[in-house]
Design a protein around this motif. Sequence first.
Motif, PDB file in Angstrom:
ATOM      1  N   SER A   1       0.825  -1.221   0.000  1.00  0.00           N
ATOM      2  CA  SER A   1       0.000   0.000   0.000  1.00  0.00           C
ATOM      3  C   SER A   1       0.850   1.257   0.000  1.00  0.00           C
ATOM      4  O   SER A   1       0.338   2.358  -0.168  1.00  0.00           O
ATOM      5  CB  SER A   1      -0.862   0.067   1.266  1.00  0.00           C
ATOM      6  OG  SER A   1      -1.583  -1.109   1.449  1.00  0.00           O
ATOM      7  N   SER A   2       2.149   1.100   0.219  1.00  0.00           N
ATOM      8  CA  SER A   2       3.005   2.267   0.420  1.00  0.00           C
ATOM      9  C   SER A   2       3.384   2.978  -0.870  1.00  0.00           C
ATOM     10  O   SER A   2       3.744   2.349  -1.864  1.00  0.00           O
ATOM     11  CB  SER A   2       4.289   1.835   1.140  1.00  0.00           C
ATOM     12  OG  SER A   2       5.168   2.937   1.231  1.00  0.00           O
ATOM     13  N   LYS A   3       3.341   4.306  -0.804  1.00  0.00           N
ATOM     14  CA  LYS A   3       3.807   5.114  -1.936  1.00  0.00           C
ATOM     15  C   LYS A   3       5.326   5.235  -1.894  1.00  0.00           C
ATOM     16  O   LYS A   3       5.938   5.787  -2.798  1.00  0.00           O
ATOM     17  CB  LYS A   3       3.161   6.504  -1.883  1.00  0.00           C
ATOM     18  CG  LYS A   3       1.677   6.434  -2.185  1.00  0.00           C
ATOM     19  CD  LYS A   3       1.040   7.797  -2.246  1.00  0.00           C
ATOM     20  CE  LYS A   3      -0.389   7.638  -2.751  1.00  0.00           C
ATOM     21  NZ  LYS A   3      -1.283   8.693  -2.349  1.00  0.00           N
ATOM     22  N   ASN A   4       5.936   4.757  -0.812  1.00  0.00           N
ATOM     23  CA  ASN A   4       7.395   4.799  -0.676  1.00  0.00           C
ATOM     24  C   ASN A   4       8.044   3.455  -1.014  1.00  0.00           C
ATOM     25  O   ASN A   4       9.244   3.274  -0.776  1.00  0.00           O
ATOM     26  CB  ASN A   4       7.770   5.178   0.765  1.00  0.00           C
ATOM     27  CG  ASN A   4       7.347   6.605   1.096  1.00  0.00           C
ATOM     28  OD1 ASN A   4       7.814   7.543   0.463  1.00  0.00           O
ATOM     29  ND2 ASN A   4       6.453   6.756   2.061  1.00  0.00           N
ATOM     30  N   ALA A   5       7.251   2.508  -1.533  1.00  0.00           N
ATOM     31  CA  ALA A   5       7.771   1.147  -1.739  1.00  0.00           C
ATOM     32  C   ALA A   5       9.030   1.135  -2.613  1.00  0.00           C
ATOM     33  O   ALA A   5      10.021   0.477  -2.270  1.00  0.00           O
ATOM     34  CB  ALA A   5       6.690   0.255  -2.345  1.00  0.00           C
ATOM     35  N   LYS A   6       9.002   1.881  -3.717  1.00  0.00           N
ATOM     36  CA  LYS A   6      10.157   1.828  -4.644  1.00  0.00           C
ATOM     37  C   LYS A   6      11.408   2.420  -3.985  1.00  0.00           C
ATOM     38  O   LYS A   6      12.512   1.916  -4.187  1.00  0.00           O
ATOM     39  CB  LYS A   6       9.827   2.518  -5.963  1.00  0.00           C
ATOM     40  CG  LYS A   6       8.776   1.731  -6.748  1.00  0.00           C
ATOM     41  CD  LYS A   6       8.609   2.214  -8.169  1.00  0.00           C
ATOM     42  CE  LYS A   6       7.522   1.437  -8.887  1.00  0.00           C
ATOM     43  NZ  LYS A   6       6.162   1.996  -8.666  1.00  0.00           N
ATOM     44  N   LEU A   7      11.220   3.460  -3.180  1.00  0.00           N
ATOM     45  CA  LEU A   7      12.356   4.053  -2.457  1.00  0.00           C
ATOM     46  C   LEU A   7      12.936   3.027  -1.477  1.00  0.00           C
ATOM     47  O   LEU A   7      14.159   2.853  -1.390  1.00  0.00           O
ATOM     48  CB  LEU A   7      11.875   5.306  -1.694  1.00  0.00           C
ATOM     49  CG  LEU A   7      12.858   5.899  -0.693  1.00  0.00           C
ATOM     50  CD1 LEU A   7      14.085   6.477  -1.403  1.00  0.00           C
ATOM     51  CD2 LEU A   7      12.197   7.007   0.148  1.00  0.00           C
TER      52      LEU A   7
END
Length: 210
Positions: free
Chosen positions: A114-120
């Motif tokens: 669900s995280s928008k930071n997953a790729k980071l």
Amino acid sequence: MKQGVIFDLDGVLISTDEMHYRAWKSIADELGIPFGHTENNLLRGVSRMASLDIILNLGNMVLSDQEKEALAERKNNRYVELLQSLTPDVVAGEVRETLSRLHKRGIKTAVGSSSKNAKLILKLTDLEKYFDAVSDGTNITRSKPDPEVFLKGAEFLGLTPGECAVTEDAVAGIDAANAGGFYSIGIGDAAAYDKADARIGNISELLDLI
Ligand code: BG6
Ligand code: MG
């Protein structure tokens, strides 16, 4: 026999829970809302805005959309600051080993977070190379327990939900996997959840399940 495995990120591949907790805690403290680890568990797998709504509910507080946007942004800035301490070393050896063995068997792998930071997070921990696809908070409109993030993950892999297993530590994530028609595997917090199709104590155990 499954052809793909979709992994939740936070709480399954790496542990960023404490960073989410510290970032939300600073916001809750400012608002004067009591917030501890028990409350933090309610936010597992839940999107950023839905998490803020849960916290505001705990404090019987109603804010405008604009105020909520500002708080969510502040929480995220704090969280991203904390994420900078992540290095490849924080990933358990058995996580890398399990992902490598899946690939050697020809099983496709995706992240379903669900995280928008997953790729980071994947970049900071050097985990990107293990995945054929990433489905995360940037490509969904509905948060777990809606199955959207996993359905997109399966689609990115070119597989049907019936061909994939989902590994999750959140109750909301197991509900999402079940709703989407995936084989659900509970680990961590979700290892005690009786709606999971299988429950494991250690990530490498999934190699015997699929
Ligand atoms: C999930 C976490 O992976 O991502 C939740 O379990 C979090 O606690 C959600 O709220 C959204 O994360 P982000 O990084 O987009 O704020
Ligand atoms: Mg999780």
